[in-house]
Enzyme design. Structure first.
Site, PDB file in Angstrom:
ATOM      1  N   ARG A  40     -79.927  64.888  -7.666  1.00 20.65           N
ATOM      2  CA  ARG A  40     -80.033  63.848  -6.639  1.00 20.65           C
ATOM      3  C   ARG A  40     -80.429  62.511  -7.253  1.00 20.65           C
ATOM      4  O   ARG A  40     -80.986  62.464  -8.353  1.00 20.65           O
ATOM      5  CB  ARG A  40     -81.149  64.171  -5.639  1.00 20.65           C
ATOM      6  CG  ARG A  40     -81.134  65.565  -5.154  1.00 20.65           C
ATOM      7  CD  ARG A  40     -82.371  65.767  -4.276  1.00 20.65           C
ATOM      8  NE  ARG A  40     -82.656  67.187  -4.152  1.00 20.65           N
ATOM      9  CZ  ARG A  40     -83.720  67.670  -3.537  1.00 20.65           C
ATOM     10  NH1 ARG A  40     -84.610  66.843  -2.996  1.00 20.65           N
ATOM     11  NH2 ARG A  40     -83.907  68.965  -3.458  1.00 20.65           N
ATOM     12  N   ASP A  42     -82.596  58.936  -5.690  1.00 21.10           N
ATOM     13  CA  ASP A  42     -83.337  58.471  -4.520  1.00 21.10           C
ATOM     14  C   ASP A  42     -82.711  57.244  -3.858  1.00 21.10           C
ATOM     15  O   ASP A  42     -81.831  56.608  -4.434  1.00 21.10           O
ATOM     16  CB  ASP A  42     -84.760  58.085  -4.947  1.00 21.10           C
ATOM     17  CG  ASP A  42     -85.643  59.304  -5.059  1.00 21.10           C
ATOM     18  OD1 ASP A  42     -85.281  60.359  -4.513  1.00 21.10           O
ATOM     19  OD2 ASP A  42     -86.699  59.191  -5.718  1.00 21.10           O
ATOM     20  N   TYR A  71     -80.797  57.956 -18.353  1.00 22.45           N
ATOM     21  CA  TYR A  71     -81.154  56.965 -17.337  1.00 22.45           C
ATOM     22  C   TYR A  71     -81.417  55.628 -18.016  1.00 22.45           C
ATOM     23  O   TYR A  71     -81.859  55.583 -19.167  1.00 22.45           O
ATOM     24  CB  TYR A  71     -82.428  57.370 -16.593  1.00 22.45           C
ATOM     25  CG  TYR A  71     -82.231  58.441 -15.547  1.00 22.45           C
ATOM     26  CD1 TYR A  71     -81.879  58.100 -14.240  1.00 22.45           C
ATOM     27  CD2 TYR A  71     -82.414  59.780 -15.853  1.00 22.45           C
ATOM     28  CE1 TYR A  71     -81.704  59.077 -13.273  1.00 22.45           C
ATOM     29  CE2 TYR A  71     -82.245  60.765 -14.890  1.00 22.45           C
ATOM     30  CZ  TYR A  71     -81.889  60.406 -13.599  1.00 22.45           C
ATOM     31  OH  TYR A  71     -81.720  61.368 -12.643  1.00 22.45           O
ATOM     32  N   ARG A 129     -89.032  56.532 -13.181  1.00 25.20           N
ATOM     33  CA  ARG A 129     -89.685  55.369 -12.556  1.00 25.20           C
ATOM     34  C   ARG A 129     -91.174  55.288 -12.907  1.00 25.20           C
ATOM     35  O   ARG A 129     -91.731  54.196 -13.040  1.00 25.20           O
ATOM     36  CB  ARG A 129     -89.470  55.383 -11.046  1.00 25.20           C
ATOM     37  CG  ARG A 129     -88.008  55.065 -10.685  1.00 25.20           C
ATOM     38  CD  ARG A 129     -87.687  55.369  -9.247  1.00 25.20           C
ATOM     39  NE  ARG A 129     -88.541  54.593  -8.347  1.00 25.20           N
ATOM     40  CZ  ARG A 129     -88.594  54.802  -7.026  1.00 25.20           C
ATOM     41  NH1 ARG A 129     -87.847  55.741  -6.461  1.00 25.20           N
ATOM     42  NH2 ARG A 129     -89.373  54.061  -6.269  1.00 25.20           N
TER      43      ARG A 129
END
Lengths: 248, 248
Positions: B51, B53, B111, B199
């Site tokens: 997933r 966000d 990422y 994050r």
């Protein structure tokens, strides 16, 4: 009263253009609302170098306004940005003489038109480029730009319903294209631009790049003085008001 | 039935994340709606590598689905893009064996986290970067990245309310930062990531870059195995799922 000149940028995506109008969110309206917050709800009007249409962006639009506030000039960007929506930013400000006028004193404006030339559009630049699938001949586009330069009657490159009063003679100081990977950028500088002029020039250039028109077509279209002879108006989202230069 | 693997990119700005949920627009929902249009309204489920966000972007997310349609594989991107909303694009597709699974077969994920480090935010990248005003010490951030590499228990870098079952041991293969003008990019590759892990790593790095924490803090935080020891969760809009690599 102090006259303040501000250089501002905005993302045109969620605006119905620059100028205040009854329906839709506009840059002028949002900016005046922000100024009003700083001036105890007093109405403060702003004057821009010119309008931009719905969806058109600005990297360096210039506006002016008069204020009785005594904010040190270097603090104006931060003060305004604190109350502006996040798709408008003040990037510079300076105090100017009462004679300065953001529209009347313009000497030169620069626009840039961004084209993404690849099979699939890109999600991250879709609101900031015009997507063209067919491979464009950038060399042909660069050569076609040459015919735009100088003083011409741009009637053929002005929206037919423009309501522009006065002559349609403008001077183009600089016009060219460059390519950077899949991106093609059309740069044009002039002393003034008619309604939709840059988008019609860009649309015509794209047709030349596709070999749907000859390189020599720009000159023929200028001579025809007829909007119908030029190409389609390229979409708003590729267009940026890039820079405004003033006298002295 | 044919199993199709697609590499997709999406602009997370107007999504409530990847996964279908009762309220809010999601990537999975929009993609399945598009597939349904191509399959005579039949429901076709997709499986993603994982997933993302709300507000998080993907340059190279990977999904798979099964289909009875006999579209030549090179035509799938165009067929899907014709029915997808313009903030999701299929950039590549290939036919894979029935054993391929977009989530279970992931070997490595990359990422990237984008920071805009200047006084005023930029209107054109505001949805794609995290704005940090205070000048960051990029050298300190690069050195801090070294302590992330290797196999560690990342409990301290996992959202406290994550509901993650199983251990929190993950392996980071690569972690660094680089600067390009006003932009600082944090790149991290690993065999898996916990909820909010990138994050929280980015948020902690930003605090190190501001000299609010020592460079050595990453190691201390890992050892503490306590979310409260790490920095703030950096905002979603700076994060991109950049690439997913599969076994064989």
């Amino acid at each position: 009263m102090n006259r303040i000149k501000c250089t501002i940028s905005y993302d045109g995506t969620h605006f119905s253009g620059y100028q205040v109008q009854p329906n839709g969110r506009t840059v002028q309206q949002e900016f005046e609302k922000a100024l009003s917050k700083l001036h105890k709800d007093e109405v403060i009007r702003i004057i821009a170098s010119g309008r931009t249409d719905a969806g058109v962006h600005a990297k360096g639009q210039v506006i002016h306004f008069d204020t009785w506030l005594n904010i040190p000039i270097k603090n104006w960007p931060r003060a305004l940005n604190a109350v502006l929506p996040d798709d408008i930013r003040v990037i510079d400000s300076e105090e100017v003489a009462q004679e300065f006028h953001a529209r009347y004193n313009v000497r030169e404006k620069e626009y840039r038109y961004f084209i993404l030339n690849k099979r699939e559009h890109d999600v991250f630049t879709r609101n900031y480029t015009c997507h063209v699938i067919k491979q464009l001949d950038v060399e042909a586009m660069i050569r076609a730009c040459e015919s735009m330069k100088g003083e011409h009657d741009f009637t053929s490159f002005c929206a037919a319903n423009s309501g522009v009063k006065g002559d349609k003679i403008r001077t183009i100081y600089h016009a060219t294209c460059y390519q950077e990977g899949n991106r093609i950028v059309f740069i044009v500088k002039g002393n003034g631009f008619l309604y939709n002029m840059v988008r019609i020039l860009a649309g015509t250039l794209i047709e030349i790049g596709k070999h749907d028109r000859p390189i020599t077509d720009i000159k023929r279209i200028l001579d025809a003085k007829n909007r119908g002879d030029a190409g389609r108006t390229a979409p708003a989202q590729g267009l940026f008001l890039w820079d405004v230069v003033y006298n002295n």
